[in-house]
Design a protein around this motif. Structure first.
Motif, PDB file in Angstrom:
ATOM      1  N   ASP A 337      19.927  65.633  45.824  1.00 40.29           N
ATOM      2  CA  ASP A 337      20.448  64.405  45.220  1.00 40.29           C
ATOM      3  C   ASP A 337      21.848  64.619  44.663  1.00 40.29           C
ATOM      4  O   ASP A 337      22.708  63.739  44.767  1.00 40.29           O
ATOM      5  N   PHE A 338      22.061  65.763  44.075  1.00 42.08           N
ATOM      6  CA  PHE A 338      23.372  66.062  43.496  1.00 42.08           C
ATOM      7  C   PHE A 338      24.447  66.065  44.585  1.00 42.08           C
ATOM      8  O   PHE A 338      25.508  65.455  44.430  1.00 42.08           O
ATOM      9  N   MET A 339      24.184  66.764  45.678  1.00 39.69           N
ATOM     10  CA  MET A 339      25.177  66.848  46.737  1.00 39.69           C
ATOM     11  C   MET A 339      25.404  65.482  47.391  1.00 39.69           C
ATOM     12  O   MET A 339      26.537  65.143  47.769  1.00 39.69           O
ATOM     13  N   ALA A 340      24.333  64.690  47.515  1.00 37.81           N
ATOM     14  CA  ALA A 340      24.494  63.328  48.051  1.00 37.81           C
ATOM     15  C   ALA A 340      25.393  62.516  47.116  1.00 37.81           C
ATOM     16  O   ALA A 340      26.238  61.726  47.561  1.00 37.81           O
ATOM     17  N   GLY A 341      25.217  62.719  45.796  1.00 40.93           N
ATOM     18  CA  GLY A 341      26.047  62.022  44.828  1.00 40.93           C
ATOM     19  C   GLY A 341      27.502  62.434  44.940  1.00 40.93           C
ATOM     20  O   GLY A 341      28.413  61.585  44.873  1.00 40.93           O
ATOM     21  N   ALA A 342      27.759  63.708  45.109  1.00 41.46           N
ATOM     22  CA  ALA A 342      29.139  64.189  45.243  1.00 41.46           C
ATOM     23  C   ALA A 342      29.796  63.558  46.478  1.00 41.46           C
ATOM     24  O   ALA A 342      30.951  63.108  46.423  1.00 41.46           O
ATOM     25  N   ASP A 343      29.055  63.520  47.585  1.00 40.10           N
ATOM     26  CA  ASP A 343      29.590  62.893  48.801  1.00 40.10           C
ATOM     27  C   ASP A 343      29.928  61.426  48.564  1.00 40.10           C
ATOM     28  O   ASP A 343      31.001  60.941  48.964  1.00 40.10           O
ATOM     29  N   ALA A 344      29.012  60.724  47.899  1.00 40.61           N
ATOM     30  CA  ALA A 344      29.211  59.291  47.659  1.00 40.61           C
ATOM     31  C   ALA A 344      30.426  59.035  46.767  1.00 40.61           C
ATOM     32  O   ALA A 344      31.183  58.076  46.988  1.00 40.61           O
ATOM     33  N   LEU A 345      30.623  59.880  45.794  1.00 40.36           N
ATOM     34  CA  LEU A 345      31.744  59.689  44.872  1.00 40.36           C
ATOM     35  C   LEU A 345      33.083  59.949  45.550  1.00 40.36           C
ATOM     36  O   LEU A 345      34.064  59.227  45.319  1.00 40.36           O
ATOM     37  N   TYR A 346      33.137  60.976  46.388  1.00 45.04           N
ATOM     38  CA  TYR A 346      34.380  61.219  47.125  1.00 45.04           C
ATOM     39  C   TYR A 346      34.649  60.075  48.103  1.00 45.04           C
ATOM     40  O   TYR A 346      35.798  59.643  48.268  1.00 45.04           O
ATOM     41  N   GLU A 347      33.603  59.579  48.748  1.00 43.20           N
ATOM     42  CA  GLU A 347      33.772  58.461  49.687  1.00 43.20           C
ATOM     43  C   GLU A 347      34.241  57.211  48.969  1.00 43.20           C
ATOM     44  O   GLU A 347      34.987  56.394  49.528  1.00 43.20           O
ATOM     45  N   ALA A 348      33.837  57.062  47.692  1.00 39.85           N
ATOM     46  CA  ALA A 348      34.230  55.875  46.921  1.00 39.85           C
ATOM     47  C   ALA A 348      35.682  55.935  46.468  1.00 39.85           C
ATOM     48  O   ALA A 348      36.244  54.907  46.048  1.00 39.85           O
ATOM     49  N   GLY A 349      36.276  57.126  46.533  1.00 36.48           N
ATOM     50  CA  GLY A 349      37.684  57.226  46.158  1.00 36.48           C
ATOM     51  C   GLY A 349      37.989  58.168  45.011  1.00 36.48           C
ATOM     52  O   GLY A 349      39.099  58.144  44.461  1.00 36.48           O
TER      53      GLY A 349
END
Length: 617
Positions: A337-349
């Protein structure tokens, strides 16, 4: 003693006293040693007398820590004058006509330099100095000064106040270097220029390492050399420090110290009258050396640090919108979940993910380990938080070298919440260094020097961020702390979350004179319960009354509460974006969907403004 000290030093080698505290400690005494000057003066006199019988030519008053700052720890701050005067009187009684009596003044600073300002040290030093001078010692000895700034400061004061002889001794963590990287020869030369009659080194190192240090030190032009080694490196046995070196070793070492030009040879921690007697026996009537061969100092070239092509976050925030998002490492094993969150945050900008260091004193997966995983997977360098709480000085230096080796060079220095608020309230909060000290240490790493002053092999390339808490009664005082951190080496600031647009304006007005970038903290609220917990129980966070009321109105509807929390956060983020290029979004409870949405919201606003500007042009 009726003979002239300076004359004697020109013609022979003098033997100094050994340790006072060691002899008190081995007799079961574990309290303020200086208090014995007025409590049990006979005990102190007997120790002095034992050293005189062993052959000591110079006695030191039992006043090493008899200053206001140190005596205050024992409730003895009102007895500074009495303890110092009695210290000299006791030593004088034991010395008779056989030894000189020097008033001893020890260093006040530890490695937490920020604990004491130079002005505080000056005030405390003057009081002790005048107290000692009232007792008319034959000279003064300044000893165990690791910090060159401190001993230079107090030596200037002492030299301006008295013409009696002064011995000025520094202490080393490593062979040949003071902790700020100054070589011993340069430090002693600077003390000689200020006016010390004798310059030298004492404590921390045993004879072997002191001999090696002095091999690179030429004979002073006008002063003389003093050496007061410890008995050995200490061992820790049954809860006590034990020094192993036998007197016979000191006997042979004294001859080597003479070859290096020492005119005064004494002992520090772990030494006894037996060690002094052995050195006296070795030196006998040998004359001091007037010439020596100085071993060429090996100049270690400090290479530049690892080349990092990424733009420093602080530099980016000086010119354009830069968004940092905090994502707490998990408390349990498993990082999907943590790594998925990191990916999502970078994708968000997000420009960078920031990783807390056991926030709220609760153990989590190592932020360094997660930082490396993020770097390897995304190519982005996360900002690693580093607290003063969890690691001693040894651990901090090791950890920093590890982070540099991994290429994780964006660092946020924080004090760290005390351990008693976390999951293990019985755990020790270390705090060897304050945040100011740790910032200074990292800056020293960037110069290629370790804490001890020895070269690291190459310079590090850390970008140093610091914490700023605007949620205080007196904002001006908090800004003064920022300015002090900038002087220590801070290159940017991350703030605690703010929950008022008025507060954002206040922070801007209070800090707009600073060129150092500020990342203003915004934290989405998830519920009324979350809001009340943050406001009432989390140190450094204060919510405005309108925010608390708005969240309370949605207390019974989770979806409504989330929407209200996001609305508040978006409004605050928009207000902050008007004043600050840097924004710092704090993800609540791994709810990265909220900070991702907030990031997209700000990026959308920025894009609209760019379009409007282009249209008008």
């Amino acid at each position: 003693m009726e003979v002239d000290f300076r004359y004697e030093l020109q013609n022979r080698i003098l033997i100094g006293e050994g340790a006072m505290g060691t002899l008190l400690f081995i007799n079961g005494i574990d309290q303020c040693y200086e208090e014995f000057n007025i409590q049990e003066p006979g005990r102190i006199e007997r120790i002095h007398s034992a050293y005189v019988s062993a052959g000591a030519d110079i006695l030191q008053s039992n006043t090493y820590g008899a200053n206001y700052i140190k005596l205050k720890r024992y409730g003895l701050e009102d007895k500074v004058s009495k303890i110092n005067r009695r210290g000299v009187e006791i030593a004088r009684k034991a010395a008779g006509k056989d030894a000189f009596v020097f008033g001893t003044i020890g260093a006040s600073r530890s490695f937490r330099k920020s604990d004491l300002s130079i002005e505080e040290i000056k005030r405390s030093f003057r009081e002790q100095l005048y107290s000692l001078l009232m007792a008319q010692p034959d000279g003064l000895i300044l000893e165990t000064y690791y910090d060159l700034e401190e001993i230079e400061t107090v030596l200037e004061i002492a030299r301006s106040e008295t013409e009696i002889p002064i011995i000025a001794n520094v202490s080393l963590h490593e062979i040949g270097y003071l902790q700020n990287g100054v070589h011993l020869s340069e430090a002693l030369s600077r003390l000689e220029e200020i006016g010390a009659d004798v310059v030298g080194v004492n404590c921390r190192l045993g004879p072997h390492h002191m001999i090696r240090s002095l091999e690179e030190v030429p004979l002073p032009a006008h002063a003389h050399l003093a050496v007061y080694p410890n008995a050995s490196l200490p061992d820790f046995v049954d809860g006590r420090l034990v020094y192993a070196a036998v007197p016979e070793y000191f006997e042979s070492s004294a001859l080597e110290l003479r070859k290096q030009g020492a005119r005064i040879i004494g002992g520090c921690c772990g030494t006894t009258p037996l060690h002094i007697e052995a050195m006296k026996r070795a030196i006998g009537t040998l004359k001091p050396v007037s010439k020596k061969t100085v071993r060429p100092r090996k100049i270690e070239i400090i290479e530049a640090g690892n080349i990092n092509t990424t733009v420093a976050l602080a530099n980016k925030a000086k010119n354009e919108r830069t968004i940092l998002i905090e994502l707490d490492p998990p408390k349990k094993l498993g990082i999907e979940d943590f790594m998925a969150g990191a990916d999502a945050l970078y994708e968000a900008g997000a420009d960078s993910i920031t990783l807390a260091d056991n926030s709220l004193a609760t153990p989590r997966i190592s932020n360094g380990a997660l930082g490396m995983l993020i770097k390897n997977k995304t190519g982005n360098i996360p900002l690693i938080h580093l607290t003063c709480r969890d690691r001693n000085l040894i651990g901090l230096q090791s950890h920093l070298m590890g982070l540099d080796t991994l290429g994780l060079n964006e660092i946020l220095v924080v004090t760290g919440d005390p351990s008693k608020i976390g999951d293990f309230p019985g755990a020790t909060s270390v705090y060897d260094l304050s945040s100011f000290d740790l910032i200074s240490l990292i800056k020293q790493f960037n110069d290629g020097l370790s804490y001890s002053g020895q070269p690291l092999g190459r310079k590090t390339n850390f970008r140093i961020a610091a914490a700023f808490n605007p949620n205080v009664r007196y904002l001006g005082k908090a800004v003064e702390r920022m300015e002090k951190k900038i002087k220590c080496g801070a290159q940017s600031f991350l703030t605690q979350p703010v929950f008022s647009e008025n507060q954002i304006e206040e922070v801007y007005q209070a800090t707009k004179h600073l060129e150092t970038p500020i990342f203003l903290g915004i934290m989405p609220l998830t519920s009324s319960r979350n809001a009340e917990y943050l406001h009432n129980e989390v140190p450094g966070i204060t919510l405005s009354e309108p925010v608390r009321k708005a969240m309370a109105a949605a207390a019974n509807d989770p979806m409504k509460a989330r929407a209200e929390g996001m609305a508040i956060a978006k409004s605050l983020a928009a207000a902050a974006a008007e004043r600050f290029n840097g924004l710092y979004f704090i993800t609540p409870f791994l709810r990265y969907d909220m900070t991702a949405e907030l990031t997209k919201h700000v990026r959308t606003i920025d894009n609209k403004r760019l379009v409007e500007v282009a249209t008008h042009e």
